[in-house]
Design an enzyme around this catalytic site. Sequence first.
Site, PDB file in Angstrom:
ATOM      1  CB  SER A 137     -69.858  -3.741 -28.235  1.00 30.39           C
ATOM      2  OG  SER A 137     -68.902  -4.601 -27.635  1.00 30.39           O
ATOM      3  CE1 TYR A 150     -73.722  -5.084 -24.750  1.00 32.56           C
ATOM      4  CE2 TYR A 150     -71.704  -6.204 -25.424  1.00 32.56           C
ATOM      5  CZ  TYR A 150     -72.380  -5.048 -25.086  1.00 32.56           C
ATOM      6  OH  TYR A 150     -71.710  -3.842 -25.097  1.00 32.56           O
TER       7      TYR A 150
END
Length: 256
Positions: A137, A150
């Site tokens: 990501s 995350y």
Amino acid sequence: MNKTVVISGGSSGIGLATTKQYLDKGARVIVAARNKNKFESNLDSSKENLRFIETDFNDMDSVKKFYSTIKEEYKTVDIAINNVGLAIMKPLTDFQEEEFDKIINVNLKSLWLSMKYQISLMKKDSTNDKHIINISSINGLGGSEYLSIYSAAKAGVISLTKSAALELAKSKISINAIVPGPFDTPMLNEALLTQAQGDQRQKEIIEREYKQFIPKGRFGNPVEVANTIFWLSEGNNNFISGHSLIIDGGITSRYR
């Protein structure tokens, strides 16, 4: 495409689009995910070349069981897409240890364990090129407020990909990462709704503001990532190794 493809998180978002892409090309696709109902509502489970195996990527024993089944029934894997992900939004100091462990388990530890088994299976068959593609990501390229754990996990995915690619550079196994920006997926919509504290109207405002920040002016379509994943694994790209392919509508072009 006479190949066996494993896709984690293959019943939703980018994973779902990727599953459909490989099915359309005639591949045998094994989807590993936790929610069978979601799989059956989004895909035709009656297809002979499609299989679902319930797998909890927060539970390493479940991951081991999945690959034990693959080894027994399919012998090898030609393409592996490690796509499963979990994000929890809150300030760094509000996270509990259990939440930290779960985010790291799902996004990073299970990916490492999956790669361990994928590489072992792939090495047993040298008849064709193999591909492992890990989904990171753009949050893993830097910091993200309220997504600290995350982001750390997704940064780890990029480093793990590069390290594994170096170790296996002389093999027939190519390992690369896709680094998506904002895509129109259930995960993004849930994050926006969380940011809006459940207020649908506020969510729409946040979404409009976010799109103004994206040079392309829109969220990506998961099919655009699926197309790129398929291109990477077609078999003509084995000189691409340890690469982090950013697909973000130009967001990070301002900073890299």
